[in-house]
Design a protein around this motif. Structure first.
Motif, PDB file in Angstrom:
ATOM      1  N   LEU A 215       0.809  -1.223   0.000  1.00  0.00           N
ATOM      2  CA  LEU A 215       0.000   0.000   0.000  1.00  0.00           C
ATOM      3  C   LEU A 215       0.840   1.271   0.000  1.00  0.00           C
ATOM      4  CD1 LEU A 215      -2.703  -1.050   2.616  1.00  0.00           C
ATOM      5  CD2 LEU A 215      -2.854  -1.151   0.111  1.00  0.00           C
ATOM      6  N   ALA A 216       2.158   1.123   0.060  1.00  0.00           N
ATOM      7  CA  ALA A 216       3.051   2.289   0.070  1.00  0.00           C
ATOM      8  C   ALA A 216       4.256   2.005  -0.802  1.00  0.00           C
ATOM      9  CB  ALA A 216       3.493   2.598   1.489  1.00  0.00           C
ATOM     10  N   THR A 217       4.868   3.066  -1.255  1.00  0.00           N
ATOM     11  CA  THR A 217       6.037   2.940  -2.115  1.00  0.00           C
ATOM     12  C   THR A 217       7.308   3.038  -1.290  1.00  0.00           C
ATOM     13  OG1 THR A 217       6.171   5.312  -2.543  1.00  0.00           O
ATOM     14  CG2 THR A 217       4.738   4.013  -3.988  1.00  0.00           C
ATOM     15  N   LEU A 218       8.412   2.718  -1.928  1.00  0.00           N
ATOM     16  CA  LEU A 218       9.709   2.862  -1.267  1.00  0.00           C
ATOM     17  C   LEU A 218       9.999   4.330  -0.963  1.00  0.00           C
ATOM     18  CD1 LEU A 218      12.199   1.311  -0.307  1.00  0.00           C
ATOM     19  CD2 LEU A 218      13.210   1.643  -2.583  1.00  0.00           C
ATOM     20  N   GLY A 219       9.470   5.225  -1.802  1.00  0.00           N
ATOM     21  CA  GLY A 219       9.648   6.665  -1.555  1.00  0.00           C
ATOM     22  C   GLY A 219       8.994   7.101  -0.257  1.00  0.00           C
ATOM     23  N   ASP A 220       7.862   6.464   0.106  1.00  0.00           N
ATOM     24  CA  ASP A 220       7.216   6.792   1.370  1.00  0.00           C
ATOM     25  C   ASP A 220       8.118   6.472   2.555  1.00  0.00           C
ATOM     26  OD1 ASP A 220       5.033   7.675   0.017  1.00  0.00           O
ATOM     27  OD2 ASP A 220       3.842   5.859   0.327  1.00  0.00           O
ATOM     28  N   ILE A 221       8.798   5.332   2.446  1.00  0.00           N
ATOM     29  CA  ILE A 221       9.711   4.942   3.534  1.00  0.00           C
ATOM     30  C   ILE A 221      10.862   5.938   3.637  1.00  0.00           C
ATOM     31  CG2 ILE A 221      11.299   3.176   4.347  1.00  0.00           C
ATOM     32  CD1 ILE A 221       9.491   1.090   3.127  1.00  0.00           C
ATOM     33  N   TYR A 222      11.395   6.330   2.482  1.00  0.00           N
ATOM     34  CA  TYR A 222      12.501   7.284   2.501  1.00  0.00           C
ATOM     35  C   TYR A 222      12.063   8.634   3.084  1.00  0.00           C
ATOM     36  CZ  TYR A 222      15.151   4.042  -0.407  1.00  0.00           C
ATOM     37  OH  TYR A 222      15.822   2.944  -0.895  1.00  0.00           O
ATOM     38  N   GLN A 223      10.861   9.073   2.742  1.00  0.00           N
ATOM     39  CA  GLN A 223      10.367  10.337   3.293  1.00  0.00           C
ATOM     40  C   GLN A 223      10.193  10.245   4.808  1.00  0.00           C
ATOM     41  OE1 GLN A 223       6.770  11.191   1.120  1.00  0.00           O
ATOM     42  NE2 GLN A 223       7.842  12.479  -0.372  1.00  0.00           N
ATOM     43  N   ALA A 224       9.657   9.123   5.275  1.00  0.00           N
ATOM     44  CA  ALA A 224       9.474   8.940   6.709  1.00  0.00           C
ATOM     45  C   ALA A 224      10.826   8.881   7.431  1.00  0.00           C
ATOM     46  CB  ALA A 224       8.666   7.682   6.980  1.00  0.00           C
ATOM     47  N   GLU A 225      11.801   8.196   6.829  1.00  0.00           N
ATOM     48  CA  GLU A 225      13.130   8.117   7.442  1.00  0.00           C
ATOM     49  C   GLU A 225      13.826   9.476   7.434  1.00  0.00           C
ATOM     50  OE1 GLU A 225      15.055   5.050   5.241  1.00  0.00           O
ATOM     51  OE2 GLU A 225      14.239   3.419   6.478  1.00  0.00           O
ATOM     52  N   THR A 226      13.583  10.266   6.374  1.00  0.00           N
ATOM     53  CA  THR A 226      14.159  11.615   6.338  1.00  0.00           C
ATOM     54  C   THR A 226      13.591  12.472   7.470  1.00  0.00           C
ATOM     55  OG1 THR A 226      14.471  11.505   3.938  1.00  0.00           O
ATOM     56  CG2 THR A 226      14.436  13.704   4.959  1.00  0.00           C
ATOM     57  N   ALA A 227      12.271  12.393   7.666  1.00  0.00           N
ATOM     58  CA  ALA A 227      11.650  13.131   8.764  1.00  0.00           C
ATOM     59  C   ALA A 227      12.180  12.651  10.107  1.00  0.00           C
ATOM     60  CB  ALA A 227      10.132  12.976   8.697  1.00  0.00           C
ATOM     61  N   LEU A 228      12.413  11.344  10.237  1.00  0.00           N
ATOM     62  CA  LEU A 228      12.966  10.802  11.481  1.00  0.00           C
ATOM     63  C   LEU A 228      14.373  11.333  11.726  1.00  0.00           C
ATOM     64  CD1 LEU A 228      12.831   8.863  13.892  1.00  0.00           C
ATOM     65  CD2 LEU A 228      13.677   7.045  12.370  1.00  0.00           C
ATOM     66  N   ALA A 229      15.196  11.387  10.664  1.00  0.00           N
ATOM     67  CA  ALA A 229      16.563  11.904  10.815  1.00  0.00           C
ATOM     68  C   ALA A 229      16.553  13.380  11.212  1.00  0.00           C
ATOM     69  CB  ALA A 229      17.337  11.710   9.518  1.00  0.00           C
ATOM     70  N   GLN A 230      15.647  14.165  10.649  1.00  0.00           N
ATOM     71  CA  GLN A 230      15.542  15.573  11.019  1.00  0.00           C
ATOM     72  C   GLN A 230      15.129  15.724  12.490  1.00  0.00           C
ATOM     73  OE1 GLN A 230      12.761  17.040   8.125  1.00  0.00           O
ATOM     74  NE2 GLN A 230      14.356  17.486   6.595  1.00  0.00           N
ATOM     75  N   VAL A 423      -6.268   5.425   3.883  1.00  0.00           N
ATOM     76  CA  VAL A 423      -7.009   6.463   3.168  1.00  0.00           C
ATOM     77  C   VAL A 423      -6.275   7.800   3.197  1.00  0.00           C
ATOM     78  CG1 VAL A 423      -9.241   5.392   3.601  1.00  0.00           C
ATOM     79  CG2 VAL A 423      -8.309   7.006   5.260  1.00  0.00           C
ATOM     80  N   GLY A 424      -5.178   7.874   3.906  1.00  0.00           N
ATOM     81  CA  GLY A 424      -4.394   9.105   3.948  1.00  0.00           C
ATOM     82  C   GLY A 424      -3.042   8.894   3.308  1.00  0.00           C
ATOM     83  N   ASN A 425      -2.338  10.004   3.050  1.00  0.00           N
ATOM     84  CA  ASN A 425      -1.007   9.897   2.443  1.00  0.00           C
ATOM     85  C   ASN A 425       0.062  10.289   3.458  1.00  0.00           C
ATOM     86  OD1 ASN A 425      -0.478  12.895   2.200  1.00  0.00           O
ATOM     87  ND2 ASN A 425      -2.292  12.744   0.878  1.00  0.00           N
ATOM     88  N   LEU A 426       1.287   9.918   3.157  1.00  0.00           N
ATOM     89  CA  LEU A 426       2.391  10.130   4.080  1.00  0.00           C
ATOM     90  C   LEU A 426       2.706  11.615   4.254  1.00  0.00           C
ATOM     91  CD1 LEU A 426       4.576   8.837   5.846  1.00  0.00           C
ATOM     92  CD2 LEU A 426       6.069   8.793   3.836  1.00  0.00           C
ATOM     93  N   LEU A 427       2.585  12.390   3.203  1.00  0.00           N
ATOM     94  CA  LEU A 427       2.887  13.814   3.286  1.00  0.00           C
ATOM     95  C   LEU A 427       1.964  14.507   4.295  1.00  0.00           C
ATOM     96  CD1 LEU A 427       4.581  16.147   2.246  1.00  0.00           C
ATOM     97  CD2 LEU A 427       2.881  16.488   0.426  1.00  0.00           C
ATOM     98  N   GLU A 428       0.703  14.120   4.294  1.00  0.00           N
ATOM     99  CA  GLU A 428      -0.248  14.673   5.262  1.00  0.00           C
ATOM    100  C   GLU A 428       0.157  14.308   6.685  1.00  0.00           C
ATOM    101  OE1 GLU A 428      -4.988  14.127   6.464  1.00  0.00           O
ATOM    102  OE2 GLU A 428      -4.116  13.026   4.782  1.00  0.00           O
ATOM    103  N   LEU A 429       0.598  13.076   6.898  1.00  0.00           N
ATOM    104  CA  LEU A 429       0.996  12.629   8.223  1.00  0.00           C
ATOM    105  C   LEU A 429       2.246  13.352   8.702  1.00  0.00           C
ATOM    106  CD1 LEU A 429       0.814  10.782  10.682  1.00  0.00           C
ATOM    107  CD2 LEU A 429       2.014   9.022   9.355  1.00  0.00           C
TER     108      LEU A 429
END
Length: 471
Positions: A215-230, A423-429
């Motif tokens: 239900l999610a792409t590899l890009g979603d994981i990278y975005q979440a990990e980037t936010a975690l690193a920040q 039903v939501g996207n990662l950018l919103e979260l």
């Protein structure tokens, strides 16, 4: 020490009595000898070669128990014992108190003992030894109040030093409070960053779960990990601020910067209250209570008394002198004992206009100190004005920040539930998480800014009464 100043009137005997009674905070240390003779003093390529002068050992500072959490009141007491500014102000006040005694001593007679021993010879064999002890007394009977004016100037100087010491204590209290709130804010910011870090890690875990479910792409994981690193970077910076402001607080209190210092945990909900009094009320209160303004007025009065003392130096002085003595010749009492009693009048006729210029100089210094007093009064008004409206703004900001945090928390929970439900996207979260983290910091900063503004208002007024229900 309590300030006994009201509407520009000073009770000198009360202040001098309070000033001269007390315990010195530390022992005095003699200066070490220095030898600068071997060092060059000028030249285009001058380099200091002599060893730096050794510093005198400071009095031992009061320590704290590392395992015992400290309150703001305990840290303030510790700072008043340890801070060098308090010892400096106290030593200055003691020196001015001694100056009062020096000026008062001029009202007493001066008594001196003189002993002369003479060995004389006459001819080839005759020798004589004469011993002549005597006691002399001199006393100024009348000097056009020169001594009284000098004593009054010393009394006002002691009063000014005492009031300046009170202001120094207030400034030390303010510095402790500011450092305390900085450290407390940094510590709470680090806690908030840790909470945001936990939320960011949960988002990474959710993205990985959705990735495994397709239900999610590899890009979603990278975005979440980037936010975690920040978020990790923000947490590390917050930890650095905690260590930095702990050292600032330790130094302000008078401890070593690496001293183990723990604070009593603050209440979960800081009881911020609205300002009930008007700014005009605080302006009037500051004019009556600020010790530095009263000290400036005392300095003006001391300078005016010095004008009178200087002017009296050009007027006649009446002295009383007395002398009693005898002479011993070769161990036998000489029949010629001496007694004298006299009175003299010293009338200055011409001193190269020294007295005139001295009076002009003293008057100019009095005018300068009057201008300083007025400048201090204007600065006090500005300090109270700014602190009052800073506190009023901080009171409103606290309520707004708390409302913002409640809204951001609900928004993040909704976004997190929507993302987990698919039903939501990662950018919103991630956006909701960032907003929640910023809101936490805003609440911390606004609450501690309120206390910091309150401390500045207290210091601007010159009292601590605004901490109670009368705020």
């Amino acid at each position: 020490m309590r300030n006994h100043v009201a509407r520009g009137r000073f009770n000198l005997h009360t202040f001098i009595g309070v000033l001269m009674c007390g315990i010195a905070p530390g022992a005095l240390h003699a200066e070490q000898a220095r030898d600068w003779s071997a060092a060059p003093t000028s030249g285009p390529n001058f380099t200091w070669q002599a060893p730096a002068p050794a510093l005198a050992t400071s009095p031992t500072a009061a320590a704290i128990a590392p395992e015992q959490p400290q309150t703001l009141a305990a840290l303030t007491d510790l700072a008043l014992l340890n801070n060098p500014a308090t010892r400096e102000a106290w030593a200055t006040a003691r020196a001015q108190a001694a100056a009062v005694g020096v000026a008062a001593s001029e009202r007493f007679p001066s008594i001196d003992a003189l002993v002369s021993l003479t060995r004389s010879t006459s001819g080839a064999t005759s020798a004589q030894t004469r011993l002549a002890p005597s006691v002399s007394l001199s006393y100024v009977l009348f000097d056009f109040n020169a001594r009284g004016a000098a004593e009054q100037a010393a009394q006002y100087g002691a009063l000014a030093a005492n009031l300046t010491q009170n202001r120094s204590l207030q400034d030390v209290v303010l510095r402790v409070e500011q450092a305390y709130y900085q450290f407390l804010g940094a510590d709470q910011t680090a806690v908030a960053a840790q909470e945001t870090l936990t939320t960011a890690q949960a988002s990474v875990d959710a993205a990985r779960v959705r990735r495994q479910a397709g239900l999610a792409t590899l890009g979603d994981i990278y975005q979440a990990e980037t936010a975690l690193a920040q978020t990790q970077l923000q947490w590390q910076r917050a930890q650095g601020d905690v260590n930095k402001f702990r050292g600032v607080l330790c130094s302000t209190v008078g401890l070593q910067v690496n001293a183990a210092l723990q604070l009593v945990p603050p209440p979960t909900q800081i009881p911020v209250r609205e300002v009930k009094q008007t700014v005009d009320y605080y302006l009037t209160k500051a004019q009556a209570l600020r010790p530095d303004l009263a000290a400036a007025e005392a300095q003006v009065r001391a300078a005016r008394a010095r004008v009178d003392a200087t002017a009296a130096q050009g007027r006649p002085v009446v002295d009383l002198t007395a002398n009693v003595g005898t002479v011993y010749t070769d161990g036998h009492v000489n029949d010629g004992k001496s007694h004298s009693l006299g009175m003299s009048v010293h009338i200055p006729l011409f001193d190269g206009r020294r007295t005139r210029y001295g009076v002009e100089q003293a008057q100019a210094q009095a005018d300068q100190l009057a201008a300083v007093r007025d400048r201090v009064a204007r600065q006090i008004e500005l300090d109270v004005w700014q602190a009052y409206f800073d506190l009023e703004t901080a009171s409103v900001a606290v309520d707004s920040a708390r409302a913002l945090l409640r809204s951001a928390n609900q928004s993040r929970e909704v976004a997190q539930a929507r993302y987990r439900a698919g039903v939501g996207n990662l950018l919103e979260l991630l956006s909701a998480q960032a907003a929640e983290g910023n809101a936490r910091v805003e609440v911390i900063q606004s609450e501690l800014s309120w206390y910091s503004s309150l401390s500045r208002l207290d210091n601007a007024i010159g009292t601590f009464s605004s901490r109670d229900a009368r705020i």
